[in-house]
Motif scaffolding. Structure first.
Motif, mmCIF file in Angstrom:
data_model
loop_
_atom_site.group_PDB
_atom_site.id
_atom_site.type_symbol
_atom_site.label_atom_id
_atom_site.label_comp_id
_atom_site.label_asym_id
_atom_site.label_seq_id
_atom_site.Cartn_x
_atom_site.Cartn_y
_atom_site.Cartn_z
ATOM 1 N N GLU A 166 44.290 54.350 42.255
ATOM 2 C CA GLU A 166 45.321 53.305 42.373
ATOM 3 C C GLU A 166 46.690 53.875 42.002
ATOM 4 N N LEU A 167 46.706 54.750 40.975
ATOM 5 C CA LEU A 167 47.965 55.371 40.562
ATOM 6 C C LEU A 167 48.531 56.246 41.684
ATOM 7 N N LYS B 212 47.644 51.285 32.075
ATOM 8 C CA LYS B 212 46.201 50.969 32.112
ATOM 9 C C LYS B 212 45.359 52.203 31.795
ATOM 10 N N LEU C 132 41.102 54.002 38.577
ATOM 11 C CA LEU C 132 42.504 53.769 38.189
ATOM 12 C C LEU C 132 43.416 54.885 38.674
ATOM 13 N N LYS D 172 50.177 51.225 36.178
ATOM 14 C CA LYS D 172 48.919 51.956 36.318
ATOM 15 C C LYS D 172 48.760 52.991 35.199
#
Length: 317
Positions: free
Chosen positions: A118-119, A166, A115, A163
């Motif tokens: 992705e951030l 999440k 994650l 993001k």
């Protein structure tokens, strides 16, 4: 094993009892301390890797929404000057870099790493948008700034904050999982502690019972022997487990016992043997006295007869 325990000194039995209880107590204490240490590590981990992370993520989200978007709107609406808007965006970018760098340097789970990657990708797109906003502000292009805000700024920031959300949900999930694990461990420790305490009490009780029974058995033997002795029965002796050992220097055989009860039994046996000897001596002396008395009586009878015969002779004359 039973015979060996029986032959031990009372002090040795008590020492063994104390050692067993002490070792068991140390084991239990060590187990509890170790489990408490693990629980403390998990609690520290919740704060260091979850609470701090959530605080960082919230700050990150606030910087994107509060600084980048709000600053852009304030500059567009002439609430801030162009220079103030530029400085605000640059400061926000620096703070964002610092937060992400600190976050990346902490302990991350595999899911967090995915994650976070992705951030960072979403952040790169937002950084490009921030540079365009700064260029528009430097050019003092209000129309261009308005187009950037309406066309792409919200979308890019929404991706980043999505993001972040999440990651926050993941932190909450991990914290909840850690809490559940520690709750289970707490009840497990409590159950094990109760079981160990109960077992410890049982073991201590059994050891105390064995030692007490062993000592009482010897005392009962002495009581029975003294009762027989008080009734005049001197035929019973205390049974002793003697051990013979050869002296290597002198070659003599030395006999000894292992515990205090056997040593007391030796004294009792000596007492019985001495009493028997005294009774035998008294009996012998009594027999000698009786024999002397009989002989004296017989001698007196002979003298008496002789006296009577002499008396009769005198009368006849």
């Amino acid at each position: 094993m039973k015979k060996m325990f029986k032959n031990m000194k009372i002090s040795s039995k008590i020492a063994i009892f104390g050692i067993i209880v002490t070792v068991f107590t140390i084991f239990l204490t060590g187990l509890l301390i170790f489990q408490l240490f693990l629980m403390k590590q998990d609690i520290d981990s919740i704060y260091r890797n979850r609470v701090v992370h959530m605080k960082q993520l919230k700050e990150l989200s606030d910087l994107y929404v509060g600084n980048i978007i709000n600053n852009s709107y304030k500059v567009k609406n002439r609430i801030l000057t162009w220079d103030q808007g530029i400085n605000g965006l640059k400061e926000a970018q620096q703070e964002i870099e610092g937060i992400l760098s600190e976050y990346e340097g902490s302990d991350l789970t595999e899911e967090e790493i995915v994650l976070f990657a992705e951030l960072k990708n979403a952040k790169e797109d937002t950084d490009k948008m921030s540079l365009k906003l700064i260029e528009a502000m430097k050019a003092q292009d209000n129309e261009g700034l308005d187009n950037l805000i309406k066309s792409a700024l919200y979308q890019r920031v929404d991706v980043v904050t999505g993001k972040v959300d999440k990651l926050i949900e993941l932190q909450l999930s991990i914290a909840e999982e850690t809490y559940d694990k520690n709750s289970t461990r707490y009840f497990a420790i409590l159950g094990v502690s109760l079981i160990v305490i109960i077992v410890s009490i049982i073991i201590q009780g059994l050891l105390a019972l064995i030692i007490s029974k062993n000592i009482n058995g010897s005392l009962n033997s002495f009581r029975n022997l003294f009762e027989k002795m008080s009734n005049g029965d001197l035929t019973k002796l205390y049974s002793i487990d003697e051990i013979s050992k050869v002296n290597k220097k002198t070659g003599k055989i030395k006999t000894y016992t292992r515990n205090e009860m056997d040593q007391l039994g030796i004294s009792y046996n000596i007492l019985i043997n001495n009493l028997k000897k005294i009774i035998t001596d008294i009996s012998y002396d009594g027999n000698q006295t009786a024999s002397s008395a009989i002989q004296l009586s017989e001698g007196m009878n002979v003298i008496s007869e002789a006296t009577k015969m002499q008396t009769n002779d005198v009368v006849i004359l």
